[in-house]
Scaffold this active site. Structure first.
Site, PDB file in Angstrom:
ATOM      1  N   GLY A  15      -3.755 -10.914  -3.339  1.00 59.53           N
ATOM      2  CA  GLY A  15      -3.688  -9.653  -2.612  1.00 59.53           C
ATOM      3  C   GLY A  15      -4.979  -9.447  -1.842  1.00 59.53           C
ATOM      4  O   GLY A  15      -5.161  -9.962  -0.742  1.00 59.53           O
ATOM      5  N   GLU A  31       0.468 -12.670  -1.516  1.00 61.19           N
ATOM      6  CA  GLU A  31       1.294 -13.392  -2.474  1.00 61.19           C
ATOM      7  C   GLU A  31       1.186 -12.712  -3.831  1.00 61.19           C
ATOM      8  O   GLU A  31       0.340 -11.824  -4.020  1.00 61.19           O
ATOM      9  CB  GLU A  31       0.833 -14.853  -2.569  1.00 61.19           C
ATOM     10  CG  GLU A  31       0.989 -15.627  -1.274  1.00 61.19           C
ATOM     11  CD  GLU A  31       0.622 -17.098  -1.401  1.00 61.19           C
ATOM     12  OE1 GLU A  31       0.269 -17.531  -2.526  1.00 61.19           O
ATOM     13  OE2 GLU A  31       0.688 -17.815  -0.386  1.00 61.19           O
ATOM     14  N   PRO A  32       2.021 -13.097  -4.803  1.00 60.69           N
ATOM     15  CA  PRO A  32       1.960 -12.469  -6.123  1.00 60.69           C
ATOM     16  C   PRO A  32       0.557 -12.482  -6.737  1.00 60.69           C
ATOM     17  O   PRO A  32       0.160 -11.533  -7.409  1.00 60.69           O
ATOM     18  CB  PRO A  32       2.955 -13.304  -6.948  1.00 60.69           C
ATOM     19  CG  PRO A  32       3.964 -13.765  -5.946  1.00 60.69           C
ATOM     20  CD  PRO A  32       3.183 -14.020  -4.693  1.00 60.69           C
ATOM     21  N   ARG A  83       5.937  32.580   6.502  1.00 58.53           N
ATOM     22  CA  ARG A  83       6.021  32.991   5.101  1.00 58.53           C
ATOM     23  C   ARG A  83       5.225  34.284   4.867  1.00 58.53           C
ATOM     24  O   ARG A  83       4.037  34.359   5.194  1.00 58.53           O
ATOM     25  CB  ARG A  83       5.469  31.870   4.216  1.00 58.53           C
ATOM     26  CG  ARG A  83       5.371  32.208   2.735  1.00 58.53           C
ATOM     27  CD  ARG A  83       6.716  32.371   2.087  1.00 58.53           C
ATOM     28  NE  ARG A  83       6.602  32.437   0.637  1.00 58.53           N
ATOM     29  CZ  ARG A  83       7.594  32.755  -0.183  1.00 58.53           C
ATOM     30  NH1 ARG A  83       8.789  33.052   0.321  1.00 58.53           N
ATOM     31  NH2 ARG A  83       7.415  32.781  -1.475  1.00 58.53           N
ATOM     32  N   THR A 124       6.400  -6.372   4.818  1.00 61.36           N
ATOM     33  CA  THR A 124       7.037  -5.223   5.463  1.00 61.36           C
ATOM     34  C   THR A 124       8.110  -5.680   6.441  1.00 61.36           C
ATOM     35  O   THR A 124       7.900  -6.597   7.233  1.00 61.36           O
ATOM     36  CB  THR A 124       5.982  -4.385   6.204  1.00 61.36           C
ATOM     37  OG1 THR A 124       4.958  -4.011   5.284  1.00 61.36           O
ATOM     38  CG2 THR A 124       6.601  -3.126   6.791  1.00 61.36           C
ATOM     39  N   GLU A 169      -2.758  -3.531   4.176  1.00 61.08           N
ATOM     40  CA  GLU A 169      -3.693  -4.139   5.132  1.00 61.08           C
ATOM     41  C   GLU A 169      -5.140  -4.038   4.646  1.00 61.08           C
ATOM     42  O   GLU A 169      -6.077  -3.850   5.422  1.00 61.08           O
ATOM     43  CB  GLU A 169      -3.519  -3.560   6.532  1.00 61.08           C
ATOM     44  CG  GLU A 169      -2.183  -3.958   7.129  1.00 61.08           C
ATOM     45  CD  GLU A 169      -2.175  -4.010   8.636  1.00 61.08           C
ATOM     46  OE1 GLU A 169      -3.203  -4.344   9.238  1.00 61.08           O
ATOM     47  OE2 GLU A 169      -1.117  -3.722   9.200  1.00 61.08           O
ATOM     48  N   GLY A 206       3.690  25.669  -1.260  1.00 59.56           N
ATOM     49  CA  GLY A 206       4.003  26.096  -2.623  1.00 59.56           C
ATOM     50  C   GLY A 206       5.185  25.340  -3.202  1.00 59.56           C
ATOM     51  O   GLY A 206       5.328  24.134  -3.025  1.00 59.56           O
ATOM     52  N   GLY A 207       6.053  26.065  -3.866  1.00 56.74           N
ATOM     53  CA  GLY A 207       7.219  25.447  -4.487  1.00 56.74           C
ATOM     54  C   GLY A 207       8.106  24.744  -3.482  1.00 56.74           C
ATOM     55  O   GLY A 207       8.698  23.701  -3.775  1.00 56.74           O
TER      56      GLY A 207
END
Length: 393
Positions: free
Chosen positions: A139, A135-136, A277, A167, A373, A349-350
């Site tokens: 937790g 709940e708000p 690569r 969920t 959970e 990498g990038g």
């Protein structure tokens, strides 16, 4: 000492039926689920193609007993299902994973009438099941929930409250809801109920805008004077919180399996990339620094897998040390998933930092496994408590 005293222990070899299960799932996931994963993530949309594929192959809720139309898959088989789906799409793995989370209280403690009514539609893929605990303001401290269920003169119940971080909320048809039924009690304060999406007074908040698992909707569930019949209570009145914790002992193993799957998917992609690569005139897989990274990734994934499978074995027989093993598997595997996906991004990498490759999605997806959970800090509290309890015996 006999000649067979130190024969190989078959417990360390995955039986053939599980190997075949993995192979069948691998094909389904690669052909039917993986091609749609990026789109579901990019558009934050529920992976309908994955649901269709899992329904067609009876993997929507394989844990449901055969008596109710399911496969009766044991805890290890259910883990392998989640693991293989998570390898290509973590969001899609929450379909079988959350169906188990939502329906397990019913399987463990529900009346025969409730099982006959709600389990077959989930087993067939017609319906989905979610779990409403958080709940708000409740937790990690779930016991402080404020949602109430007030008993009426005719034995029916009226539920009021807000559940958060649910969920598949809005997609699921059924919900296991924990609520306060006796505010004066300390140990028998909560009870569990089945709530239907179609019940008057049930509504949903807007989907959360999340970092990862964006293909699985996470929404608030609002309960506004929701009247449900007396027979929708799961287990004894006042037994809800104990049941809720019992469910989590089991399903944390499923989160560990999801984490293992995410990590394995990232490792597989990294292994393929580094062999293709080329830099400085040769594949980057030949550079020792990167080989050490790969070795550590593989070692951690396999360690997480073995701990998860051990925890699944404990779950199958509800062993006394399941709370420790479930918490340990969830914490360790999710930490591994975060480390391995981060390293996979680094190895690419990038390119790893762009959405052209799935590893950046996997890195974002991995983070939630350390949180939901029960956060990994809470898992360590559980483990420490179990260790201290055992040492006092």
């Amino acid at each position: 000492m006999t000649d067979t005293a130190f024969a190989p222990n078959p417990a360390f070899v995955l039986p053939e039926e599980y190997v075949e299960l993995r192979a069948a799932l691998r094909d389904i996931c690669e052909t039917k689920i993986a091609p749609h994963a990026a789109k579901a993530d990019e558009n934050s949309e529920f992976p309908a193609e994955a649901r269709e594929a899992l329904t067609a192959t009876d993997f929507m809720a394989p844990h449901i007993p055969e008596a109710y139309g399911g496969q009766g898959a044991d805890a290890l088989a259910a883990c392998i299902v989640v693991e293989e789906v998570a390898r290509v799409d973590a969001s899609a793995s929450l379909i079988p994973g959350v169906n188990k989370l939502g329906s397990l209280a019913l399987i463990l403690a529900g009346s025969e009438e409730l099982k006959q009514k709600y389990l077959p539609p989930v087993a067939s893929g017609e319906a989905m099941f979610s779990y409403c605990l958080s709940e708000p303001d409740a937790g990690s401290d779930a016991a402080s929930m404020k949602t109430t269920a007030v008993k009426q003169e005719d034995g029916s119940w009226v539920l009021n409250g807000v559940k958060r971080w649910i969920t598949n909320a809005g997609v699921s048809d059924y919900y296991t809801v924990l609520a306060v039924t006796d505010p004066t009690s300390r140990h028998q304060r909560h009870s569990a109920f089945v709530v239907e999406k179609s019940d008057e007074g049930v509504s949903f908040g807007a989907p959360e805008k999340k970092m990862g698992i964006k293909g699985s909707p996470t929404r608030e569930v609002y309960l506004d004077n929701v009247h449900i019949p007396a027979d929708r209570i799961i287990g004894p009145e006042g037994g809800g919180f104990v049941l809720a914790m019992r469910v989590l002992d089991h399903t944390r193993v499923g989160i560990a399996a999801q984490a293992v799957g995410i990590a394995q998917g990232a490792l597989d992609l990294a292994l393929g990339y580094v062999q293709e690569r080329q830099q400085f005139g040769r594949p980057i897989a030949e550079f020792q620094g990167l080989q050490f990274m790969l070795a550590d990734m593989g070692m951690k994934v396999e360690a997480a897998r073995q701990l998860t499978y051990a925890a699944a074995g404990k779950a199958e027989i509800e062993a006394p040390d399941l709370p420790f093993f479930g918490a340990a598997a969830k914490a360790f595997a999710s930490d591994v998933a975060m480390e391995v996906t981060t390293d996979a991004v680094q190895l690419l990498g990038g390119y790893g930092y762009t959405r052209d490759y799935p590893v950046e999605r996997m890195m974002r997806d991995a983070k939630i496994t350390q949180i939901y959970e029960g956060t990994n800090q809470i898992q360590r509290v559980v483990m420490a408590r179990e260790l201290l309890k055992k040492s006092r015996r």
